[in-house]
Design a protein around this motif. Structure first.
Motif, PDB file in Angstrom:
ATOM      1  N   LYS A  32       0.844  -1.193   0.000  1.00 40.20           N
ATOM      2  CA  LYS A  32       0.000   0.000   0.000  1.00 40.20           C
ATOM      3  C   LYS A  32       0.883   1.248   0.000  1.00 40.20           C
ATOM      4  CE  LYS A  32      -1.620   1.623   3.808  1.00 40.20           C
ATOM      5  NZ  LYS A  32      -2.326   1.825   5.091  1.00 40.20           N
ATOM      6  N   PHE A  33       0.580   2.188  -0.897  1.00 35.26           N
ATOM      7  CA  PHE A  33       1.248   3.483  -0.930  1.00 35.26           C
ATOM      8  C   PHE A  33       0.302   4.534  -0.353  1.00 35.26           C
ATOM      9  CE2 PHE A  33       3.767   1.300  -4.078  1.00 35.26           C
ATOM     10  CZ  PHE A  33       5.010   1.910  -4.036  1.00 35.26           C
ATOM     11  N   PRO A  57       4.083  -6.648   2.414  1.00 33.69           N
ATOM     12  CA  PRO A  57       4.987  -7.785   2.549  1.00 33.69           C
ATOM     13  C   PRO A  57       6.401  -7.430   2.080  1.00 33.69           C
ATOM     14  CG  PRO A  57       2.908  -8.451   1.551  1.00 33.69           C
ATOM     15  CD  PRO A  57       2.886  -6.969   1.606  1.00 33.69           C
ATOM     16  N   ASP A  58       7.366  -7.555   2.952  1.00 33.46           N
ATOM     17  CA  ASP A  58       8.777  -7.251   2.661  1.00 33.46           C
ATOM     18  C   ASP A  58       8.988  -5.803   2.243  1.00 33.46           C
ATOM     19  OD1 ASP A  58       9.628  -9.911   3.140  1.00 33.46           O
ATOM     20  OD2 ASP A  58       9.008 -10.489   1.128  1.00 33.46           O
ATOM     21  N   THR A  59       8.051  -4.916   2.543  1.00 32.46           N
ATOM     22  CA  THR A  59       8.145  -3.528   2.088  1.00 32.46           C
ATOM     23  C   THR A  59       7.915  -2.557   3.238  1.00 32.46           C
ATOM     24  OG1 THR A  59       7.361  -4.110  -0.137  1.00 32.46           O
ATOM     25  CG2 THR A  59       7.200  -1.801   0.508  1.00 32.46           C
ATOM     26  N   ASP A  60       8.853  -1.658   3.420  1.00 30.27           N
ATOM     27  CA  ASP A  60       8.729  -0.555   4.372  1.00 30.27           C
ATOM     28  C   ASP A  60       9.664   0.548   3.881  1.00 30.27           C
ATOM     29  OD1 ASP A  60       8.251   1.131   6.449  1.00 30.27           O
ATOM     30  OD2 ASP A  60       9.277  -0.059   7.974  1.00 30.27           O
ATOM     31  N   LYS A  76      15.295  11.411  -1.272  1.00 32.33           N
ATOM     32  CA  LYS A  76      15.301  10.833   0.071  1.00 32.33           C
ATOM     33  C   LYS A  76      14.502   9.529   0.128  1.00 32.33           C
ATOM     34  CE  LYS A  76      16.063  15.236   2.427  1.00 32.33           C
ATOM     35  NZ  LYS A  76      15.638  16.149   3.509  1.00 32.33           N
ATOM     36  N   VAL A  77      14.598   8.723  -0.942  1.00 25.15           N
ATOM     37  CA  VAL A  77      13.908   7.434  -0.993  1.00 25.15           C
ATOM     38  C   VAL A  77      14.771   6.398  -0.288  1.00 25.15           C
ATOM     39  CG1 VAL A  77      12.969   5.640  -2.480  1.00 25.15           C
ATOM     40  CG2 VAL A  77      12.783   8.054  -3.154  1.00 25.15           C
ATOM     41  N   SER A  78      14.217   5.741   0.715  1.00 21.95           N
ATOM     42  CA  SER A  78      15.007   4.810   1.511  1.00 21.95           C
ATOM     43  C   SER A  78      14.103   3.748   2.122  1.00 21.95           C
ATOM     44  CB  SER A  78      15.741   5.562   2.622  1.00 21.95           C
ATOM     45  OG  SER A  78      16.483   4.688   3.435  1.00 21.95           O
ATOM     46  N   GLY A  79      14.632   2.509   2.206  1.00 23.38           N
ATOM     47  CA  GLY A  79      13.907   1.456   2.901  1.00 23.38           C
ATOM     48  C   GLY A  79      13.930   0.139   2.165  1.00 23.38           C
ATOM     49  N   ALA A  80      13.114  -0.788   2.645  1.00 25.41           N
ATOM     50  CA  ALA A  80      13.039  -2.135   2.085  1.00 25.41           C
ATOM     51  C   ALA A  80      11.835  -2.244   1.164  1.00 25.41           C
ATOM     52  CB  ALA A  80      12.929  -3.164   3.207  1.00 25.41           C
ATOM     53  N   ALA A  81      11.980  -3.052   0.107  1.00 31.00           N
ATOM     54  CA  ALA A  81      10.889  -3.224  -0.846  1.00 31.00           C
ATOM     55  C   ALA A  81      10.900  -4.641  -1.395  1.00 31.00           C
ATOM     56  CB  ALA A  81      11.006  -2.220  -1.988  1.00 31.00           C
ATOM     57  N   SER A  82       9.721  -5.104  -1.791  1.00 36.48           N
ATOM     58  CA  SER A  82       9.592  -6.410  -2.420  1.00 36.48           C
ATOM     59  C   SER A  82       9.885  -6.295  -3.909  1.00 36.48           C
ATOM     60  CB  SER A  82       8.171  -6.943  -2.216  1.00 36.48           C
ATOM     61  OG  SER A  82       7.922  -8.050  -3.043  1.00 36.48           O
ATOM     62  N   ALA A 100      13.798  -9.688  -2.082  1.00 35.87           N
ATOM     63  CA  ALA A 100      13.677  -8.469  -1.284  1.00 35.87           C
ATOM     64  C   ALA A 100      14.772  -7.495  -1.694  1.00 35.87           C
ATOM     65  CB  ALA A 100      13.785  -8.787   0.201  1.00 35.87           C
ATOM     66  N   MET A 101      14.472  -6.197  -1.625  1.00 35.19           N
ATOM     67  CA  MET A 101      15.425  -5.158  -2.021  1.00 35.19           C
ATOM     68  C   MET A 101      15.636  -4.163  -0.882  1.00 35.19           C
ATOM     69  SD  MET A 101      14.113  -4.208  -5.886  1.00 35.19           S
ATOM     70  CE  MET A 101      12.525  -3.573  -5.317  1.00 35.19           C
ATOM     71  N   GLN A 102      16.823  -3.569  -0.851  1.00 33.69           N
ATOM     72  CA  GLN A 102      17.109  -2.443   0.031  1.00 33.69           C
ATOM     73  C   GLN A 102      17.432  -1.251  -0.858  1.00 33.69           C
ATOM     74  OE1 GLN A 102      16.775  -2.712   3.394  1.00 33.69           O
ATOM     75  NE2 GLN A 102      17.001  -0.494   3.551  1.00 33.69           N
ATOM     76  N   VAL A 103      16.627  -0.205  -0.774  1.00 33.23           N
ATOM     77  CA  VAL A 103      16.718   0.920  -1.698  1.00 33.23           C
ATOM     78  C   VAL A 103      17.250   2.156  -0.992  1.00 33.23           C
ATOM     79  CG1 VAL A 103      15.417   2.393  -3.290  1.00 33.23           C
ATOM     80  CG2 VAL A 103      14.761  -0.006  -2.995  1.00 33.23           C
ATOM     81  N   GLU A 104      18.235   2.803  -1.609  1.00 38.18           N
ATOM     82  CA  GLU A 104      18.745   4.088  -1.130  1.00 38.18           C
ATOM     83  C   GLU A 104      18.932   4.978  -2.348  1.00 38.18           C
ATOM     84  OE1 GLU A 104      19.129   5.078   1.946  1.00 38.18           O
ATOM     85  OE2 GLU A 104      18.743   3.126   2.916  1.00 38.18           O
ATOM     86  N   LEU A 105      17.976   5.874  -2.589  1.00 36.63           N
ATOM     87  CA  LEU A 105      18.028   6.776  -3.742  1.00 36.63           C
ATOM     88  C   LEU A 105      17.924   8.213  -3.246  1.00 36.63           C
ATOM     89  CD1 LEU A 105      15.684   4.969  -6.300  1.00 36.63           C
ATOM     90  CD2 LEU A 105      18.177   5.092  -6.358  1.00 36.63           C
ATOM     91  N   PRO A 106      19.067   8.882  -3.054  1.00 37.99           N
ATOM     92  CA  PRO A 106      19.019  10.272  -2.622  1.00 37.99           C
ATOM     93  C   PRO A 106      18.286  11.183  -3.608  1.00 37.99           C
ATOM     94  CG  PRO A 106      21.202   9.361  -2.266  1.00 37.99           C
ATOM     95  CD  PRO A 106      20.445   8.357  -3.075  1.00 37.99           C
ATOM     96  N   ARG A 107      18.387  10.860  -4.924  1.00 37.44           N
ATOM     97  CA  ARG A 107      17.723  11.714  -5.906  1.00 37.44           C
ATOM     98  C   ARG A 107      17.535  10.976  -7.226  1.00 37.44           C
ATOM     99  NH1 ARG A 107      16.418  17.033  -6.485  1.00 37.44           N
ATOM    100  NH2 ARG A 107      16.527  17.990  -8.559  1.00 37.44           N
TER     101      ARG A 107
END
Length: 206
Positions: A32-33, A57-60, A76-82, A100-107
């Motif tokens: 859910k977004f 699931p697996d997303t925060d 400032k995109v950061s966190g875990a995602a499916s 599962a993914m770990q995302v860090e996208l400053p821009r």
């Protein structure tokens, strides 16, 4: 204004509620977004700005977005995602993935004359399957995708997480949105579900 006015009934949508100022949309698979309009940032940036969060699931994961006609900026995109979110966000991909993914996208800037991506995406080991059928799922190791904006070009590199010097894919993104992708021999062998042969340069546009 109801959020459904903007978010039409796309194939990935599992439901929508609220308004364009404060609302939420469900994604098939359980994520859910939800978003909240950032009024001051909208005024100072001359666009629609909001803070958003994705849970499931697996997303925060969360971040900020600024949208103008023909242009969107996420920061400032950061966190875990499916990995199943790839299907919703990038429906043109010829494969689906379960990891599962770990995302860090400053821009990240999409649209306009200054498109770019800066950040990293790390995945756990998992599987990916071509949509066309025929071939079964491919087991893949943990991967890392690095995007670095240098001058007028973003350089992207995909490699195994534990062997970052072993390039599986190299790509460049120009500020006008033109993108060139090249799979290495190791990448073509390890990631057959992409359908990209080794050495061939594929040009596309974001």
């Amino acid at each position: 204004m109801p959020a459904s006015v903007v978010l039409k009934n796309y194939a990935w949508r599992a439901g929508v509620a609220g308004t364009v100022w404060n609302g939420e949309v469900g994604v098939i698979g359980g994520t859910k977004f939800d978003w909240h309009w950032a009024s001051l940032r909208s005024i100072t940036s001359l666009g629609y700005a909001a803070d958003w969060k994705a849970t499931g699931p697996d997303t925060d994961m969360g971040g900020r977005i600024l949208a103008r006609p023909g242009r969107a900026v996420a920061d400032k995109v950061s966190g875990a995602a499916s990995g199943t979110l790839l299907q919703a966000l990038l429906p043109a991909l010829p494969f689906t993935c379960d990891f599962a993914m770990q995302v860090e996208l400053p821009r990240m800037v999409l649209g306009g004359r200054d498109q770019m991506i800066d950040g990293t995406i790390k995945t756990d080991a998992g599987t990916c399957t071509p949509k066309a059928g025929g071939a079964g799922p491919s087991t893949i190791p943990a991967l890392i995708l690095t995007a670095e904006h240098v001058g007028a070009t973003t350089r992207l590199r995909l490699a195994p997480l534990t062997q970052r010097r072993r390039a599986l894919m190299d790509a460049t993104l120009a500020e006008n949105g033109q993108m060139e992708i090249q799979m290495t021999a190791e990448g073509a062998a390890m990631l057959p579900f992409t359908g990209l042969p080794a050495g061939l340069k594929v040009q596309t546009e974001l």
